[in-house]
Design a protein around this motif. Structure first.
Motif, short mmCIF file in Angstrom:
data_model
loop_
_atom_site.label_atom_id
_atom_site.label_comp_id
_atom_site.label_asym_id
_atom_site.label_seq_id
_atom_site.Cartn_x
_atom_site.Cartn_y
_atom_site.Cartn_z
N ASN A 296 -27.34 0.76 -27.94
CA ASN A 296 -27.81 2.02 -28.07
C ASN A 296 -28.97 2.46 -27.74
OD1 ASN A 296 -26.88 4.49 -29.31
ND2 ASN A 296 -27.96 3.97 -31.16
N GLY A 297 -29.36 2.16 -26.37
CA GLY A 297 -30.76 2.65 -26.08
C GLY A 297 -31.81 1.63 -26.28
N GLY A 298 -31.65 0.43 -26.84
CA GLY A 298 -32.72 -0.57 -26.82
C GLY A 298 -33.99 -0.28 -27.43
N ILE A 299 -34.88 -0.22 -26.92
CA ILE A 299 -36.39 -0.02 -27.26
C ILE A 299 -36.87 1.24 -26.87
CG2 ILE A 299 -38.64 -1.05 -27.27
CD1 ILE A 299 -36.50 -2.92 -28.76
N ASP A 300 -37.37 2.00 -27.86
CA ASP A 300 -38.07 3.12 -27.53
C ASP A 300 -39.52 2.66 -27.76
OD1 ASP A 300 -39.31 5.94 -27.68
OD2 ASP A 300 -38.73 6.28 -29.71
N TYR A 301 -40.21 2.40 -26.66
CA TYR A 301 -41.31 1.98 -26.59
C TYR A 301 -42.56 2.86 -26.74
CZ TYR A 301 -45.55 -0.34 -24.38
OH TYR A 301 -46.78 -0.56 -24.06
N SER B 277 -40.38 -7.73 -21.16
CA SER B 277 -39.70 -7.41 -20.03
C SER B 277 -39.14 -8.46 -18.97
CB SER B 277 -40.14 -6.25 -19.56
OG SER B 277 -40.25 -4.83 -20.76
N THR B 278 -40.14 -9.42 -18.89
CA THR B 278 -39.94 -10.50 -17.86
C THR B 278 -39.83 -11.85 -18.51
OG1 THR B 278 -42.36 -10.39 -17.59
CG2 THR B 278 -41.40 -9.11 -16.32
N GLY B 279 -41.06 -12.26 -18.93
CA GLY B 279 -40.77 -13.71 -19.16
C GLY B 279 -40.16 -14.02 -20.22
N PHE B 280 -39.96 -13.26 -21.28
CA PHE B 280 -39.08 -13.45 -22.44
C PHE B 280 -38.33 -11.70 -22.57
CE2 PHE B 280 -38.36 -13.54 -27.16
CZ PHE B 280 -37.26 -14.18 -27.15
N PRO B 281 -37.28 -11.64 -21.75
CA PRO B 281 -36.91 -10.30 -21.58
C PRO B 281 -36.08 -9.72 -22.60
CG PRO B 281 -35.43 -11.76 -20.41
CD PRO B 281 -36.62 -12.52 -20.97
N ILE B 282 -36.48 -9.98 -23.98
CA ILE B 282 -35.73 -9.43 -25.22
C ILE B 282 -35.76 -7.78 -25.05
CG2 ILE B 282 -37.86 -9.13 -26.63
CD1 ILE B 282 -36.11 -10.27 -28.77
N PHE B 283 -36.68 -6.96 -24.58
CA PHE B 283 -36.41 -5.53 -24.23
C PHE B 283 -35.14 -5.36 -23.37
CE2 PHE B 283 -41.09 -3.79 -25.46
CZ PHE B 283 -40.92 -4.43 -26.68
N THR B 284 -35.24 -6.14 -22.20
CA THR B 284 -34.12 -5.80 -21.31
C THR B 284 -32.81 -6.06 -22.14
OG1 THR B 284 -35.75 -6.51 -19.66
CG2 THR B 284 -33.33 -6.38 -18.86
N MET B 285 -32.72 -7.11 -22.61
CA MET B 285 -31.50 -7.58 -23.40
C MET B 285 -31.13 -6.51 -24.28
SD MET B 285 -31.92 -11.66 -24.48
CE MET B 285 -33.60 -11.78 -24.51
N LEU B 286 -31.88 -5.91 -25.16
CA LEU B 286 -31.57 -4.70 -26.04
C LEU B 286 -31.25 -3.44 -25.53
CD1 LEU B 286 -34.40 -5.73 -28.91
CD2 LEU B 286 -31.84 -5.83 -28.95
N GLU B 287 -31.38 -3.47 -24.36
CA GLU B 287 -30.71 -2.04 -23.40
C GLU B 287 -29.45 -1.91 -23.81
OE1 GLU B 287 -32.05 -2.21 -19.40
OE2 GLU B 287 -34.44 -1.99 -20.21
N SER B 288 -28.75 -3.06 -23.83
CA SER B 288 -27.18 -2.74 -24.18
C SER B 288 -26.81 -2.34 -25.43
CB SER B 288 -26.47 -4.32 -23.97
OG SER B 288 -26.67 -4.64 -22.57
#
Length: 180
Positions: free
Chosen positions: A84-89, A71-82
């Motif tokens: 359909n809801g991204g990540i269901d963590y 979510s910070t250093g390699f923000p792939i979770f943030t990128m995927l928010e666009s």
């Protein structure tokens, strides 16, 4: 037809294409991937999540430290928010307790903390935390078989040895090998 993917390597699309069993007919872009379990936040274990974006929201199990890195250093979770809801963590415990994945109750998983550094882009690269790297102990509750999986095993301590000794199958990539 509910598969659990452990890590998502950059070549995940090719792996899915070459494995028909993971491709049940579920819409135009569906797959049988029910959940993704991440053992660390290394780029070669996580960048394949981008190839799975059409399947969002993705049910992803990871430690809090892995979530922080992704979510910070390699923000792939943030990128995927666009998408359909991204990540269901779903947080994975690192206290020795086991967990199960909804819809795959036949399996019981235990995150086994391993020594090692977080990736170079992690905000805490030089300050290791519990949960930066884990192995997985997976038990099949129906047939009793047990697997220990660790793609980044930096050493074998008593806790790791206990899980390895209780396993029917070991899948490890150890970085601890020495000539002697």
């Amino acid at each position: 037809d509910r598969w659990i993917l452990i890590n998502a390597s950059p070549d995940i699309r090719a792996q899915i294409s070459s494995f028909p069993a993971i491709q049940p007919q579920r819409g135009l872009r569906g797959s049988g991937i029910h959940a993704v379990v991440l053992v660390d936040s290394q780029i070669d274990h996580t960048s394949g999540l981008l190839m799975l974006r059409e399947g969002c929201p993705l049910s992803v199990y990871a430690t809090d430290m892995v979530k922080q890195d992704l979510s910070t250093g390699f923000p792939i979770f943030t990128m995927l928010e666009s998408w359909n809801g991204g990540i269901d963590y779903h947080p994975m415990p690192v206290d020795g307790s086991s967990f199960q994945i909804d819809g795959a109750e036949r399996l019981r998983l235990t995150a086994v903390p391993l020594k090692g550094k977080a990736p170079p882009y992690s905000p805490h690269r030089n300050n290791p935390h519990l949960g930066d790297n884990i192995g997985l102990y997976i038990e099949d509750l129906e047939d009793g078989s047990k697997l220990f999986y660790s793609p980044g095993l930096g050493g074998i301590d008593d806790q790791v040895l206990k899980f390895m000794s209780n396993s029917d199958c070991l899948m490890v990539d150890g970085t601890f090998w020495r000539e002697d």
